[in-house]
Design a protein around this motif. Structure first.
Motif, PDB file in Angstrom:
ATOM      1  N   ALA A  20      -2.581  -9.381   4.956  1.00 57.03           N
ATOM      2  CA  ALA A  20      -2.540  -7.934   5.183  1.00 57.03           C
ATOM      3  C   ALA A  20      -1.547  -7.226   4.274  1.00 57.03           C
ATOM      4  O   ALA A  20      -1.468  -5.994   4.296  1.00 57.03           O
ATOM      5  N   ARG A  21      -0.813  -7.984   3.482  1.00 54.85           N
ATOM      6  CA  ARG A  21       0.208  -7.389   2.637  1.00 54.85           C
ATOM      7  C   ARG A  21      -0.382  -6.899   1.317  1.00 54.85           C
ATOM      8  O   ARG A  21      -1.385  -7.404   0.843  1.00 54.85           O
ATOM      9  N   GLY A  22       0.282  -5.919   0.744  1.00 60.55           N
ATOM     10  CA  GLY A  22      -0.131  -5.418  -0.554  1.00 60.55           C
ATOM     11  C   GLY A  22      -1.224  -4.373  -0.521  1.00 60.55           C
ATOM     12  O   GLY A  22      -1.737  -3.980  -1.576  1.00 60.55           O
ATOM     13  N   HIS A  23      -1.581  -3.908   0.659  1.00 60.95           N
ATOM     14  CA  HIS A  23      -2.630  -2.900   0.793  1.00 60.95           C
ATOM     15  C   HIS A  23      -2.085  -1.518   1.173  1.00 60.95           C
ATOM     16  O   HIS A  23      -2.856  -0.584   1.363  1.00 60.95           O
ATOM     17  N   GLY A  24      -0.782  -1.423   1.332  1.00 64.44           N
ATOM     18  CA  GLY A  24      -0.180  -0.139   1.662  1.00 64.44           C
ATOM     19  C   GLY A  24      -0.090   0.166   3.146  1.00 64.44           C
ATOM     20  O   GLY A  24       0.350   1.255   3.528  1.00 64.44           O
TER      21      GLY A  24
END
Length: 207
Positions: free
Chosen positions: A142-146
Motif C-alpha cells: 500500500a506504500r508509494g501511492h500517496g
C-alpha cells in the motif's frame, strides 16, 4: 492492478489491523519473526484501543486483497490514556504477567508485555497546542501511492473541525522513511526521548 478504498474503521477490522501492526512492528519494518510467540502483542496497545474508544477517528485502507493500512487518532490524548488506563490496561496485565526473567534477557514479546504493566503516556509539550495524536501504518503493497498523506490529512481535517488546535505523533528514531515523510506534511520536531538505538522522536503540527 489494485483498487484502493478508504473507509471508517470498526471493531470487525481488529484482527486485520493487528496483522498490519505486526508487519510494521520492527521500527516500521516487518516484525513477524520477532513477535511470533504472540503476534497480537503490539496490536493490543497500538490498534485495539483506538478502534474501541474512537472509531470515529479511525480510517482503514483496503484493496482487492483486503485491509492494507490504517490511520488512527485520539482527539484528547490525556483523556484517551485515562480511559486506556481504566478500561483497557487492567485486562492486559491480568492476562499477560510481567516476566520475572532478567530484563536484559527478555524476548521482544516479553518487552512488549512489560509495556502493559509500565505504559508510556508521554505527551510532548506544549500539550495545549498539540493535544491530539495520530498513528498510521501501511503494509508494503500500500506504500508509494500517496495514501499516507490522504489518510493523515483526512484525520487532521476532522480533528481541526472538531476544535483541536494541533496533533502530535511519535516515531522510532530508527524509522528513517517515516522521519522523512512527516516533515513533508508540515510536522516539526517537539521532543526526543530514549537512546540512539531505541529512542522516539515526537513531531507536532498545528491545525
Amino acid at each position: 492492478m489494485s483498487t484502493f478504498k478508504v473507509r471508517k474503521g470498526k471493531m470487525e477490522d481488529l484482527q486485520a489491523a493487528y496483522y498490519i501492526c505486526l508487519k510494521t512492528g520492527n521500527h516500521g519494518a516487518d516484525g513477524e519473526r520477532m513477535y511470533q510467540d504472540d503476534p497480537d502483542a503490539l496490536g493490543r496497545i497500538f490498534v485495539g484501543p483506538y478502534l474501541a474508544f474512537e472509531p470515529e477517528h479511525s480510517l482503514i485502507l483496503e484493496d482487492n486483497e483486503g485491509i492494507c493500512g490504517y490511520a488512527f487518532a485520539a482527539f484528547d490524548s490525556k483523556g484517551f490514556y485515562e480511559r486506556y488506563e481504566k478500561e483497557w490496561r487492567p485486562k492486559l496485565c491480568a492476562e499477560f504477567p510481567m516476566s520475572e526473567a532478567d530484563q536484559t534477557q527478555w524476548t521482544p514479546v516479553q518487552q512488549v508485555h512489560s509495556w502493559y504493566h509500565e505504559p508510556d503516556y508521554h505527551c510532548p509539550e506544549p500539550y495545549e497546542q498539540y493535544p491530539s495524536h495520530l498513528h498510521i501504518d501501511f503494509l508494503e503493497r500500500a506504500r508509494g501511492h500517496g495514501f499516507g498523506r490522504v489518510l493523515m490529512e483526512d484525520l487532521m481535517r476532522q480533528l481541526k473541525q472538531e476544535g483541536s488546535p494541533g496533533a502530535h505523533l511519535g516515531v522510532s528514531i530508527r524509522n528513517t522513511p517515516a522521519l522523512g515523510f512527516y516533515p513533508k506534511l508540515g510536522f516539526k520536531e517537539l521532543d526526543r526521548v530514549g537512546g540512539p538505538d531505541d529512542g522516539c522522536i515526537y513531531l507536532g503540527k498545528k491545525l
